[in-house]
Motif scaffolding. Structure first.
Motif, short mmCIF file in Angstrom:
data_model
loop_
_atom_site.label_atom_id
_atom_site.label_comp_id
_atom_site.label_asym_id
_atom_site.label_seq_id
_atom_site.Cartn_x
_atom_site.Cartn_y
_atom_site.Cartn_z
N MET A 1 32.05 2.50 87.36
CA MET A 1 31.40 2.94 86.42
C MET A 1 32.07 3.78 85.24
N SER A 2 31.89 3.47 84.02
CA SER A 2 32.80 4.23 82.97
C SER A 2 32.39 5.82 82.83
N GLN A 3 33.21 6.54 82.11
CA GLN A 3 33.12 7.82 81.98
C GLN A 3 32.89 8.19 80.33
N VAL A 4 31.88 8.89 79.84
CA VAL A 4 31.86 9.30 78.54
C VAL A 4 32.30 10.83 78.37
N ASN A 5 33.13 10.89 77.29
CA ASN A 5 33.70 12.29 77.19
C ASN A 5 33.31 12.60 75.59
N VAL A 6 32.56 13.97 75.75
CA VAL A 6 32.21 14.43 74.21
C VAL A 6 32.66 15.66 73.96
N ILE A 7 33.50 15.80 72.81
CA ILE A 7 34.15 17.15 72.30
C ILE A 7 33.72 17.41 71.01
N VAL A 8 33.29 18.64 70.76
CA VAL A 8 32.95 19.22 69.39
C VAL A 8 34.33 20.23 69.22
N ILE A 9 34.84 19.84 68.21
CA ILE A 9 35.94 20.54 67.87
C ILE A 9 35.37 21.59 66.31
N HIS A 10 35.71 22.84 66.47
CA HIS A 10 35.48 23.69 65.46
C HIS A 10 36.65 23.99 64.61
N VAL A 11 36.66 23.50 63.25
CA VAL A 11 37.70 23.65 62.48
C VAL A 11 37.47 24.49 61.27
N ARG A 12 38.17 25.36 60.74
CA ARG A 12 37.87 26.25 59.42
C ARG A 12 37.60 25.18 58.17
N ALA A 13 36.60 25.59 57.63
CA ALA A 13 36.21 24.34 56.73
C ALA A 13 37.04 24.24 55.45
N GLU A 14 37.85 25.48 55.10
CA GLU A 14 39.12 25.33 54.28
C GLU A 14 40.15 24.27 54.60
N GLN A 15 40.34 24.30 55.89
CA GLN A 15 41.36 23.19 56.68
C GLN A 15 40.87 21.93 56.95
N ALA A 16 39.56 21.71 56.62
CA ALA A 16 39.10 20.28 57.41
C ALA A 16 39.77 19.07 56.68
N ARG A 17 40.09 19.00 55.60
CA ARG A 17 40.95 17.67 54.98
C ARG A 17 42.27 17.80 55.60
N ALA A 89 47.11 21.58 67.05
CA ALA A 89 45.79 21.31 66.48
C ALA A 89 44.91 22.83 66.62
N GLU A 90 45.35 23.55 67.67
CA GLU A 90 44.75 25.15 67.68
C GLU A 90 44.95 25.99 66.41
N ARG A 91 45.61 25.41 65.76
CA ARG A 91 46.00 26.59 64.33
C ARG A 91 44.67 26.19 63.55
N PHE A 92 44.09 24.99 63.48
CA PHE A 92 42.83 24.93 62.61
C PHE A 92 41.47 25.65 63.28
N GLN A 93 41.67 25.80 64.65
CA GLN A 93 40.53 26.19 65.35
C GLN A 93 40.33 27.79 65.40
N PRO A 94 39.17 28.17 64.74
CA PRO A 94 38.93 29.79 64.90
C PRO A 94 38.18 29.80 66.20
N GLU A 95 37.69 28.88 67.02
CA GLU A 95 37.24 29.18 68.15
C GLU A 95 37.55 27.84 69.13
N GLY A 96 37.12 28.02 70.47
CA GLY A 96 37.64 26.88 71.19
C GLY A 96 36.57 25.79 71.22
N PRO A 97 36.88 24.53 71.62
CA PRO A 97 35.82 23.44 71.59
C PRO A 97 34.81 23.45 72.50
N MET A 98 33.97 22.50 72.52
CA MET A 98 32.73 22.70 73.36
C MET A 98 33.13 21.20 74.00
N VAL A 99 33.25 21.00 75.24
CA VAL A 99 33.46 19.75 75.93
C VAL A 99 32.49 19.47 77.08
N TYR A 100 32.14 18.14 77.31
CA TYR A 100 31.31 17.63 77.92
C TYR A 100 31.90 16.28 78.40
#
Length: 109
Positions: A1-17, A89-100
């Motif tokens: 059975m396969s596994q699916v992982n979902v992560i939501v990364i929060h990035v400062r909008a001015e650093q998105a590109r 990558a942490e330098r772009f993130q004002p807060e930790g990711p959400m991981v599932y």
């Protein structure tokens, strides 16, 4: 059975590109390698355009990866190059990711 992982990364909008370019240069080649070796069944990366978190100062990036099992997930996470990418990558993130993650129950397509 396969596994699916979902992560939501929060990035400062001015650093998105800059984050998108960084991801494309540092993580995407690894994804291609893992996919070619059958370690990733699929992997997706997108910038969320809508959702329950409407903050404009924070861009939300969603990562969805399907792996054959927890072994491949663990192999990727233990990869020294990934660990370095993650640290940088942490330098772009004002807060930790959400991981599932969990075993896939149903899939279409």
């Amino acid at each position: 059975m396969s596994q699916v992982n979902v992560i939501v990364i929060h990035v400062r909008a001015e650093q998105a590109r800059e984050y998108e370019e960084f991801f494309g240069q540092r993580e995407l080649p690894r994804w291609r390698d893992y996919h070619a070796r059958g370690k990733f069944l699929s992997a997706r990366f997108f910038r969320s355009q809508f959702g329950s978190d409407e903050r404009k100062k924070v861009a939300k990036y969603v990562i969805v990866v399907e792996v054959p099992s927890m072994d491949e997930h663990s192999e990727h996470d233990a990869d020294p190059d990934f660990q370095e990418f993650d640290r940088l990558a942490e330098r772009f993130q004002p807060e930790g990711p959400m991981v599932y993650g969990g075993d896939l129950l149903h899939s279409v397509g």
